[in-house]
Design a protein around this motif. Sequence first.
Motif, PDB file in Angstrom:
ATOM      1  N   LEU A   1      17.456  -3.613  21.246  1.00  0.00           N
ATOM      2  CA  LEU A   1      16.732  -4.093  21.607  1.00  0.00           C
ATOM      3  C   LEU A   1      17.387  -5.721  20.849  1.00  0.00           C
ATOM      4  O   LEU A   1      17.414  -7.204  21.453  1.00  0.00           O
ATOM      5  N   SER A   2      17.585  -6.532  19.312  1.00  0.00           N
ATOM      6  CA  SER A   2      18.048  -7.607  19.402  1.00  0.00           C
ATOM      7  C   SER A   2      19.366  -7.296  19.896  1.00  0.00           C
ATOM      8  O   SER A   2      20.032  -9.016  20.374  1.00  0.00           O
ATOM      9  N   GLU A   3      19.913  -6.245  21.218  1.00  0.00           N
ATOM     10  CA  GLU A   3      21.073  -6.896  21.464  1.00  0.00           C
ATOM     11  C   GLU A   3      21.537  -7.546  23.417  1.00  0.00           C
ATOM     12  O   GLU A   3      21.310  -8.343  23.335  1.00  0.00           O
ATOM     13  N   HIS A   4      19.587  -6.524  23.609  1.00  0.00           N
ATOM     14  CA  HIS A   4      19.729  -7.045  25.162  1.00  0.00           C
ATOM     15  C   HIS A   4      17.644  -7.578  25.008  1.00  0.00           C
ATOM     16  O   HIS A   4      17.559  -8.102  27.123  1.00  0.00           O
TER      17      HIS A   4
ATOM     18  N   GLN B   1      15.975 -11.075  19.801  1.00  0.00           N
ATOM     19  CA  GLN B   1      17.443 -11.702  19.247  1.00  0.00           C
ATOM     20  C   GLN B   1      16.886 -13.334  18.006  1.00  0.00           C
ATOM     21  O   GLN B   1      16.427 -14.335  18.488  1.00  0.00           O
ATOM     22  N   GLN B   2      17.321 -13.525  16.734  1.00  0.00           N
ATOM     23  CA  GLN B   2      16.441 -14.541  15.896  1.00  0.00           C
ATOM     24  C   GLN B   2      17.360 -15.778  15.998  1.00  0.00           C
ATOM     25  O   GLN B   2      18.520 -15.513  16.363  1.00  0.00           O
ATOM     26  N   ARG B   3      16.560 -16.463  16.660  1.00  0.00           N
ATOM     27  CA  ARG B   3      17.031 -18.049  16.667  1.00  0.00           C
ATOM     28  C   ARG B   3      16.312 -19.297  15.357  1.00  0.00           C
ATOM     29  O   ARG B   3      15.865 -18.471  14.536  1.00  0.00           O
TER      30      ARG B   3
ATOM     31  N   PRO C   1      14.710  -9.117  14.065  1.00  0.00           N
ATOM     32  CA  PRO C   1      14.628  -8.572  14.981  1.00  0.00           C
ATOM     33  C   PRO C   1      14.103  -7.734  13.589  1.00  0.00           C
ATOM     34  O   PRO C   1      13.027  -6.816  14.217  1.00  0.00           O
ATOM     35  N   LEU C   2      14.437  -7.175  12.618  1.00  0.00           N
ATOM     36  CA  LEU C   2      13.637  -5.897  11.349  1.00  0.00           C
ATOM     37  C   LEU C   2      12.311  -6.499  11.410  1.00  0.00           C
ATOM     38  O   LEU C   2      11.649  -5.315  11.471  1.00  0.00           O
ATOM     39  N   GLN C   3      11.809  -7.463  11.549  1.00  0.00           N
ATOM     40  CA  GLN C   3      10.481  -8.062  11.070  1.00  0.00           C
ATOM     41  C   GLN C   3       9.648  -7.804  12.520  1.00  0.00           C
ATOM     42  O   GLN C   3       8.865  -7.439  12.238  1.00  0.00           O
ATOM     43  N   LYS C   4      10.281  -8.753  13.530  1.00  0.00           N
ATOM     44  CA  LYS C   4       9.932  -8.237  14.985  1.00  0.00           C
ATOM     45  C   LYS C   4       9.485  -6.896  15.406  1.00  0.00           C
ATOM     46  O   LYS C   4       8.014  -6.426  15.506  1.00  0.00           O
TER      47      LYS C   4
END
Length: 190
Positions: free
Chosen positions: A87-90, A95-97, A108-111
């Motif tokens: 998910l964090s790649e695509h 993606q953490q910003r 991403p872990l929290q989401k």
Amino acid sequence: MSSSSSDEVEERLDEIIDDIIDETYINIVEAQPSKSRTGAYIERDREIGHNQLWNDYFSEDATFPSYLFRRHFRMNKELFLCIVHRLSEHVPFFQQRRDATGRFGLSPLQKCTAAIRLLSYGSAAGVVDEYLRVGESTAISCLKHFNEGIIRLFGDEYLRRPTQEDLQRLLHIGEIRGFSGMVGSIDCMH
């Protein structure tokens, strides 16, 4: 069984599954009370939420062992991390910003944890706030993007329609257990 009969069964099964998924999603999302925005910002110390989550489940000397991870997340840690990674790649949402002040946003872990906790426990979106430091509206957004991302990334491989053999096997198991004509239970508890 004739071809048209099996097509009718498959069509009806598709309708039932779609209805159950839609109803579950609507119950979670629409059960949230609609609030008018007050405009007040609540500092949640999201970094603390990420660090707590990491230390509890993912560090080398994690607070909770793997059998409790499985109980809390309804899957093993490797699968969970695979989902978070994909998910964090695509999916840009995961993606953490950095925010306008230069601080990192939610990890991403929290989401993913917020979305999975809502799905696995069927709880209200506000429940994840205190532990994960994720606000209610953000938790709902996590759930929405999580569902869309899972369908897009894993749908072809894991969310396929049952074959005729699958259907017959499930009907047979249901009949043995005293539920003739029932293909399965959406919560896998029966």
